[in-house]
Design a protein around this motif. Structure first.
Motif, PDB file in Angstrom:
ATOM      1  N   LYS A  66      29.300  34.588  50.577  1.00 36.48           N
ATOM      2  CA  LYS A  66      30.435  35.459  50.630  1.00 36.48           C
ATOM      3  C   LYS A  66      31.813  34.980  50.558  1.00 36.48           C
ATOM      4  O   LYS A  66      33.165  34.711  49.764  1.00 36.48           O
ATOM      5  N   GLN A  67      31.929  33.316  51.800  1.00 38.67           N
ATOM      6  CA  GLN A  67      33.173  32.755  51.740  1.00 38.67           C
ATOM      7  C   GLN A  67      33.893  32.165  50.142  1.00 38.67           C
ATOM      8  O   GLN A  67      34.867  32.354  50.220  1.00 38.67           O
ATOM      9  N   LYS A  68      32.744  31.504  49.702  1.00 39.39           N
ATOM     10  CA  LYS A  68      32.913  30.853  48.289  1.00 39.39           C
ATOM     11  C   LYS A  68      33.940  31.492  47.881  1.00 39.39           C
ATOM     12  O   LYS A  68      34.482  30.994  47.463  1.00 39.39           O
ATOM     13  N   MET A  69      32.708  32.871  47.938  1.00 40.40           N
ATOM     14  CA  MET A  69      33.226  33.456  46.707  1.00 40.40           C
ATOM     15  C   MET A  69      34.449  34.016  46.858  1.00 40.40           C
ATOM     16  O   MET A  69      35.930  33.800  45.919  1.00 40.40           O
ATOM     17  N   VAL A  70      35.222  34.670  48.316  1.00 40.34           N
ATOM     18  CA  VAL A  70      36.468  35.201  48.872  1.00 40.34           C
ATOM     19  C   VAL A  70      37.285  33.373  48.776  1.00 40.34           C
ATOM     20  O   VAL A  70      38.539  34.031  47.862  1.00 40.34           O
ATOM     21  N   LYS A  71      37.495  32.642  48.600  1.00 39.71           N
ATOM     22  CA  LYS A  71      38.085  31.739  49.179  1.00 39.71           C
ATOM     23  C   LYS A  71      38.592  31.294  47.278  1.00 39.71           C
ATOM     24  O   LYS A  71      39.669  30.876  46.830  1.00 39.71           O
ATOM     25  N   PHE A  72      37.410  31.327  46.703  1.00 37.57           N
ATOM     26  CA  PHE A  72      37.836  31.147  44.742  1.00 37.57           C
ATOM     27  C   PHE A  72      38.483  32.122  44.635  1.00 37.57           C
ATOM     28  O   PHE A  72      39.914  32.028  43.760  1.00 37.57           O
ATOM     29  N   ILE A  73      38.543  33.805  44.953  1.00 42.86           N
ATOM     30  CA  ILE A  73      39.355  34.737  44.590  1.00 42.86           C
ATOM     31  C   ILE A  73      41.019  34.140  44.884  1.00 42.86           C
ATOM     32  O   ILE A  73      41.728  34.298  44.029  1.00 42.86           O
ATOM     33  N   GLU A  74      40.497  34.052  45.937  1.00 44.45           N
ATOM     34  CA  GLU A  74      42.303  33.433  47.172  1.00 44.45           C
ATOM     35  C   GLU A  74      42.732  32.413  45.706  1.00 44.45           C
ATOM     36  O   GLU A  74      44.063  32.544  45.760  1.00 44.45           O
ATOM     37  N   ASN A  75      41.996  31.439  45.262  1.00 39.87           N
ATOM     38  CA  ASN A  75      42.345  30.393  44.342  1.00 39.87           C
ATOM     39  C   ASN A  75      42.712  30.747  43.382  1.00 39.87           C
ATOM     40  O   ASN A  75      43.644  29.811  42.190  1.00 39.87           O
ATOM     41  N   ASN A  76      41.897  32.189  42.669  1.00 41.29           N
ATOM     42  CA  ASN A  76      41.863  31.648  41.270  1.00 41.29           C
ATOM     43  C   ASN A  76      43.348  31.807  40.535  1.00 41.29           C
ATOM     44  O   ASN A  76      43.888  33.137  41.415  1.00 41.29           O
ATOM     45  N   GLU A  77      43.511  31.523  39.633  1.00 41.38           N
ATOM     46  CA  GLU A  77      45.065  31.349  38.982  1.00 41.38           C
ATOM     47  C   GLU A  77      44.964  32.970  38.054  1.00 41.38           C
ATOM     48  O   GLU A  77      45.846  34.025  39.033  1.00 41.38           O
ATOM     49  N   ALA A  78      43.968  33.420  37.761  1.00 38.74           N
ATOM     50  CA  ALA A  78      44.135  34.301  36.682  1.00 38.74           C
ATOM     51  C   ALA A  78      44.297  36.440  37.766  1.00 38.74           C
ATOM     52  O   ALA A  78      45.309  36.516  37.883  1.00 38.74           O
ATOM     53  N   LEU A  79      43.343  35.686  39.163  1.00 40.35           N
ATOM     54  CA  LEU A  79      43.329  36.876  40.209  1.00 40.35           C
ATOM     55  C   LEU A  79      44.779  37.019  40.943  1.00 40.35           C
ATOM     56  O   LEU A  79      45.141  37.853  41.165  1.00 40.35           O
ATOM     57  N   LYS A  80      45.723  35.744  40.875  1.00 39.10           N
ATOM     58  CA  LYS A  80      47.068  35.471  41.279  1.00 39.10           C
ATOM     59  C   LYS A  80      48.021  37.016  40.704  1.00 39.10           C
ATOM     60  O   LYS A  80      49.033  37.478  41.668  1.00 39.10           O
ATOM     61  N   VAL A  81      47.358  37.694  39.591  1.00 36.14           N
ATOM     62  CA  VAL A  81      48.788  38.436  39.523  1.00 36.14           C
ATOM     63  C   VAL A  81      48.730  39.617  40.450  1.00 36.14           C
ATOM     64  O   VAL A  81      49.419  40.884  39.694  1.00 36.14           O
ATOM     65  N   PHE A  82      47.346  39.737  41.107  1.00 32.80           N
ATOM     66  CA  PHE A  82      46.545  40.865  42.289  1.00 32.80           C
ATOM     67  C   PHE A  82      46.950  40.542  43.549  1.00 32.80           C
ATOM     68  O   PHE A  82      47.371  39.670  43.994  1.00 32.80           O
ATOM     69  N   LYS A  83      47.623  41.310  44.550  1.00 37.34           N
ATOM     70  CA  LYS A  83      47.188  41.747  45.869  1.00 37.34           C
ATOM     71  C   LYS A  83      46.185  39.958  46.287  1.00 37.34           C
ATOM     72  O   LYS A  83      45.363  41.594  45.901  1.00 37.34           O
ATOM     73  N   THR A  84      46.120  40.039  46.535  1.00 34.77           N
ATOM     74  CA  THR A  84      44.671  38.762  47.296  1.00 34.77           C
ATOM     75  C   THR A  84      44.124  39.544  47.987  1.00 34.77           C
ATOM     76  O   THR A  84      42.454  39.962  47.927  1.00 34.77           O
ATOM     77  N   THR A  85      44.550  40.802  49.330  1.00 37.29           N
ATOM     78  CA  THR A  85      43.911  41.357  49.684  1.00 37.29           C
ATOM     79  C   THR A  85      43.137  42.200  48.993  1.00 37.29           C
ATOM     80  O   THR A  85      41.729  43.246  49.511  1.00 37.29           O
ATOM     81  N   GLU A  86      43.973  42.700  48.056  1.00 35.16           N
ATOM     82  CA  GLU A  86      43.408  43.979  47.732  1.00 35.16           C
ATOM     83  C   GLU A  86      42.471  43.794  47.014  1.00 35.16           C
ATOM     84  O   GLU A  86      40.874  44.129  46.295  1.00 35.16           O
ATOM     85  N   VAL A  87      42.217  42.065  46.009  1.00 38.52           N
ATOM     86  CA  VAL A  87      40.855  41.809  45.931  1.00 38.52           C
ATOM     87  C   VAL A  87      39.661  41.326  46.216  1.00 38.52           C
ATOM     88  O   VAL A  87      38.904  41.640  46.347  1.00 38.52           O
ATOM     89  N   VAL A  88      40.040  41.119  47.234  1.00 36.52           N
ATOM     90  CA  VAL A  88      39.709  40.828  48.600  1.00 36.52           C
ATOM     91  C   VAL A  88      38.806  41.975  49.189  1.00 36.52           C
ATOM     92  O   VAL A  88      37.298  41.699  48.854  1.00 36.52           O
ATOM     93  N   SER A  89      39.384  42.936  49.071  1.00 44.90           N
ATOM     94  CA  SER A  89      38.351  43.960  50.009  1.00 44.90           C
ATOM     95  C   SER A  89      38.196  44.572  48.474  1.00 44.90           C
ATOM     96  O   SER A  89      36.834  45.665  48.537  1.00 44.90           O
ATOM     97  N   THR A  90      38.944  44.840  47.207  1.00 41.73           N
ATOM     98  CA  THR A  90      37.748  45.730  46.227  1.00 41.73           C
ATOM     99  C   THR A  90      36.315  44.938  46.314  1.00 41.73           C
ATOM    100  O   THR A  90      35.349  45.356  46.084  1.00 41.73           O
ATOM    101  N   PHE A  91      36.160  43.370  46.166  1.00 40.43           N
ATOM    102  CA  PHE A  91      34.943  42.932  46.265  1.00 40.43           C
ATOM    103  C   PHE A  91      34.089  42.784  47.014  1.00 40.43           C
ATOM    104  O   PHE A  91      33.108  43.182  46.993  1.00 40.43           O
ATOM    105  N   SER A  92      34.102  43.289  48.417  1.00 44.19           N
ATOM    106  CA  SER A  92      34.148  43.565  49.564  1.00 44.19           C
ATOM    107  C   SER A  92      33.249  44.614  49.649  1.00 44.19           C
ATOM    108  O   SER A  92      32.425  44.876  50.077  1.00 44.19           O
ATOM    109  N   ASP A  93      34.032  46.122  49.142  1.00 42.76           N
ATOM    110  CA  ASP A  93      33.175  46.214  48.430  1.00 42.76           C
ATOM    111  C   ASP A  93      32.529  46.766  48.085  1.00 42.76           C
ATOM    112  O   ASP A  93      31.023  47.831  48.348  1.00 42.76           O
TER     113      ASP A  93
END
Length: 152
Positions: A54-81
């Motif tokens: 989970k930590q690896k995935m969250v780190k990747f999500i936080e650092n992924n260029e393509a996902l930076k178009v979204f708020k990191t907190t939103e991406v992480v919380s949606t993935f976690s849900d």
């Protein structure tokens, strides 16, 4: 087949900025929900996801260029849900994730973009095994795409 899936992955990495531009076109909740739902399905392909994964995935999500178009907190919380839904009840979690993916159906460009993004996220740990490929294939079919287009 020369290159095969690893060649496809390398081209995804090389085209990270292009993927970001494509994702920018679909900067909305439905797209984010589909991407994180698909990523969660693949993360749990082997039946479980440990804290380190989970930590690896969250780190990747936080650092992924393509996902930076979204708020990191939103991406992480949606993935976690999605992960929590899958861990709580696999069937309910799967149906919610596929429901999110189905919202993109009919928009081939969005479907192809989300598929590339899901594979990039899933392969972030450097390991994309057969269980994960099988889930990715199922996602492609669900989106009305040809899995062969993604070397699956």
């Amino acid at each position: 087949m020369a290159g095969g899936f690893s060649g496809f992955l390398n081209s995804l990495k090389e085209k990270a900025n292009e993927l970001k531009d494509d994702v920018m076109k679909f900067k909305n909740k439905n797209f984010l929900n589909a991407a994180t739902g698909g990523a969660a399905l693949i993360a749990l392909a082997d039946g479980s996801i440990d804290a380190e994964e989970k930590q690896k995935m969250v780190k990747f999500i936080e650092n992924n260029e393509a996902l930076k178009v979204f708020k990191t907190t939103e991406v992480v919380s949606t993935f976690s849900d999605h992960v929590q839904n899958l861990e709580f009840d696999k069937d309910i979690g799967e149906s919610k994730a596929f429901e999110a993916l189905n919202r993109l159906k009919g928009n081939e460009v969005a479907c192809r973009t989300v598929m590339r993004l899901i594979i990039a996220i899933a392969a972030a740990d450097g390991d994309f095994d057969n269980d994960e490929k099988a889930v990715a294939k199922k996602i492609a079919v669900e989106l009305g795409l040809n899995p062969a287009d993604f070397e699956l």
